[in-house]
Design an enzyme around this catalytic site. Structure first.
Site, PDB file in Angstrom:
ATOM      1  N   LYS A  31       0.874  -1.178   0.000  1.00 46.20           N
ATOM      2  CA  LYS A  31       0.000   0.000   0.000  1.00 46.20           C
ATOM      3  C   LYS A  31       0.908   1.223   0.000  1.00 46.20           C
ATOM      4  O   LYS A  31       1.998   1.203   0.613  1.00 46.20           O
ATOM      5  CB  LYS A  31      -0.869   0.010   1.268  1.00 46.20           C
ATOM      6  CG  LYS A  31      -1.666   1.300   1.470  1.00 46.20           C
ATOM      7  CD  LYS A  31      -2.676   1.528   0.366  1.00 46.20           C
ATOM      8  CE  LYS A  31      -3.352   2.895   0.467  1.00 46.20           C
ATOM      9  NZ  LYS A  31      -4.250   3.155  -0.695  1.00 46.20           N
ATOM     10  N   LEU A  55      -5.419   7.317   1.003  1.00 42.81           N
ATOM     11  CA  LEU A  55      -4.074   6.838   1.403  1.00 42.81           C
ATOM     12  C   LEU A  55      -4.007   6.355   2.854  1.00 42.81           C
ATOM     13  O   LEU A  55      -3.091   6.705   3.598  1.00 42.81           O
ATOM     14  CB  LEU A  55      -3.004   7.899   1.146  1.00 42.81           C
ATOM     15  CG  LEU A  55      -2.702   8.234  -0.304  1.00 42.81           C
ATOM     16  CD1 LEU A  55      -1.662   9.358  -0.377  1.00 42.81           C
ATOM     17  CD2 LEU A  55      -2.209   7.012  -1.079  1.00 42.81           C
ATOM     18  N   CYS A  90      -2.275   9.701  -6.830  1.00 43.42           N
ATOM     19  CA  CYS A  90      -3.461   9.451  -5.999  1.00 43.42           C
ATOM     20  C   CYS A  90      -4.454  10.587  -6.199  1.00 43.42           C
ATOM     21  O   CYS A  90      -4.115  11.765  -5.992  1.00 43.42           O
ATOM     22  CB  CYS A  90      -3.094   9.348  -4.529  1.00 43.42           C
ATOM     23  SG  CYS A  90      -4.565   9.122  -3.483  1.00 43.42           S
ATOM     24  N   GLY A 141      -4.974  -1.885 -14.880  1.00 47.67           N
ATOM     25  CA  GLY A 141      -6.264  -1.300 -15.231  1.00 47.67           C
ATOM     26  C   GLY A 141      -7.101  -2.215 -16.104  1.00 47.67           C
ATOM     27  O   GLY A 141      -6.721  -2.494 -17.245  1.00 47.67           O
TER      28      GLY A 141
HETATM   29  O1  LIG Z   1      -3.207   6.202  -5.680  1.00 46.02           O
HETATM   30  C1  LIG Z   1      -4.313   5.850  -5.260  1.00 46.02           C
HETATM   31  N1  LIG Z   1      -5.272   5.502  -6.128  1.00 46.02           N
HETATM   32  C2  LIG Z   1      -6.512   5.186  -5.736  1.00 46.02           C
HETATM   33  O2  LIG Z   1      -7.384   4.932  -6.592  1.00 46.02           O
HETATM   34  N2  LIG Z   1      -6.815   5.147  -4.403  1.00 46.02           N
HETATM   35  C3  LIG Z   1      -5.788   5.208  -3.445  1.00 46.02           C
HETATM   36  C4  LIG Z   1      -6.225   5.906  -2.181  1.00 46.02           C
HETATM   37  O3  LIG Z   1      -7.213   6.670  -2.208  1.00 46.02           O
HETATM   38  O4  LIG Z   1      -5.515   5.718  -1.197  1.00 46.02           O
HETATM   39  N3  LIG Z   1      -4.578   5.797  -3.934  1.00 46.02           N
END
Ligand SMILES: O=C1NC(=O)NC(C(=O)O)N1
Length: 310
Positions: free
Chosen positions: A45, A73, A131, A248
């Site tokens: 993450k 995030l 993000c 994707g």
């Molecule tokens: O880079 C991101 N892409 C997303 O679609 N969601 C996450 C997030 O919101 O943490 N982060």
């Protein structure tokens, strides 16, 4: 029998599939499940300097054709993921893993990357420049001047393998401009694409997620045409030394085949992994191998980037 092994930079992977940052990668428990699956590797993450609780819930919603999310995030903080990655270097010395990170400020981003540079981490770093879900924070890679300045500063001190997670671009001129910038740097890879930012999903008369009045990143079947276009546009424009990770709209082996045909050296699962779980890796790997066997391709190099035009 075809092999779906691949290489990113100097690292070899037994399989060209992995999770997308954000899915099945929040903590050791989830990451362990990916390690023990058919995936070739994992990415954490996206880590920030301090841990984050993220946006208010509900902040993720599956739909028939994909997903919408505005997680914001949420993560356990940089040190948690670095400690775990260093532990894995002892228990799984033969594996290479990806570390996703970004600062909540430019200063934080440099602090994080300097920590990585000075650490014993020997994997690959993915800088998240895309993000769409932190209120008030732009998708960095939509600002080419800021991106170029940031990468210039980063590569003055960062000497380990580094790639960037990109938002989808939708204009040929933007592909040209972005590729011109990325070609200036010794990037190991670029990852196309992050969710399509700020979509809106409605059920009955309401939005389906709480943050930002329902605006969130779109993933799944909705975004495959955009993801494939970004993979191929950059494949045709970038120095061959900069590889492409395709992310994707991958639900099947055919979708993965198309990403590789467009130029991807690695394929990530996001929404599909969230919906199906880590068994998706074995299913999709077998589907891709069946397609390769049928077409007589032994390795992904046999068809990578060889999209035919009319
Ligand atoms: O880079 C991101 N892409 C997303 O679609 N969601 C996450 C997030 O919101 O943490 N982060």
């Amino acid at each position: 029998m075809a092999t779906t092994k691949t290489k990113i930079g100097n690292s070899e992977f037994r399989n060209c599939f992995m999770n997308a940052a954000g899915v099945y990668c929040y903590d050791k428990n989830e990451l362990e499940q990916v390690i023990n699956s058919a995936a070739g590797t994992f990415v954490t993450k996206t880590a920030t300097l301090q841990s984050r609780s993220g946006n208010p819930e509900p902040r993720y919603h599956d739909t028939a054709l994909g997903s919408i999310n505005s997680m914001g995030l949420p993560n356990l903080g940089f040190d948690y993921y670095l400690d775990y990655l260093l532990e894995l270097q002892k228990t799984h010395p033969d594996r290479t893993f990806f570390f996703s990170l970004v600062g909540m400020s430019t200063e934080d981003t440099h602090t994080l990357l300097k920590k990585v540079q000075e650490s014993d981490f020997n994997g690959i770093t993915e800088l998240n420049l895309s993000c769409p879900n932190v209120p008030g924070k732009p998708q960095i890679a939509y600002d080419m001047e800021t991106t170029e300045n940031l990468l210039t500063d980063i590569f003055s001190y960062f000497k380990k393998p580094l790639g960037v997670k990109l938002p989808p671009y939708f204009d040929i001129v933007h592909f040209d401009q972005a590729a011109t910038v990325f070609n200036k740097f010794p990037l190991t890879f670029i990852n196309c694409v992050n969710s399509i930012g700020n979509g809106l999903v409605i059920e009955d008369e309401s939005v389906v997620i709480k943050p930002k009045n329902g605006f969130g990143g779109i993933g799944g079947e909705y975004i495959k045409p955009t993801a494939l276009a970004n993979v191929h546009a950059f494949y045709k424009r970038l120095n061959p030394s900069i590889q492409i990770i395709g992310t994707g709209g991958v639900l099947t082996g055919q979708d993965a085949f198309e990403h590789i045909l467009c130029g991807a050296s690695m394929v990530q699962l996001g929404t599909t992994l969230h919906k199906e779980g880590p068994s998706a890796f074995e299913r999709i790997t077998n589907e891709l191998k069946a397609i390769m066997d049928k077409k007589g391709y032994k390795t992904i190099e046999d068809f990578k980037g060889k999209l035919k035009y009319l």
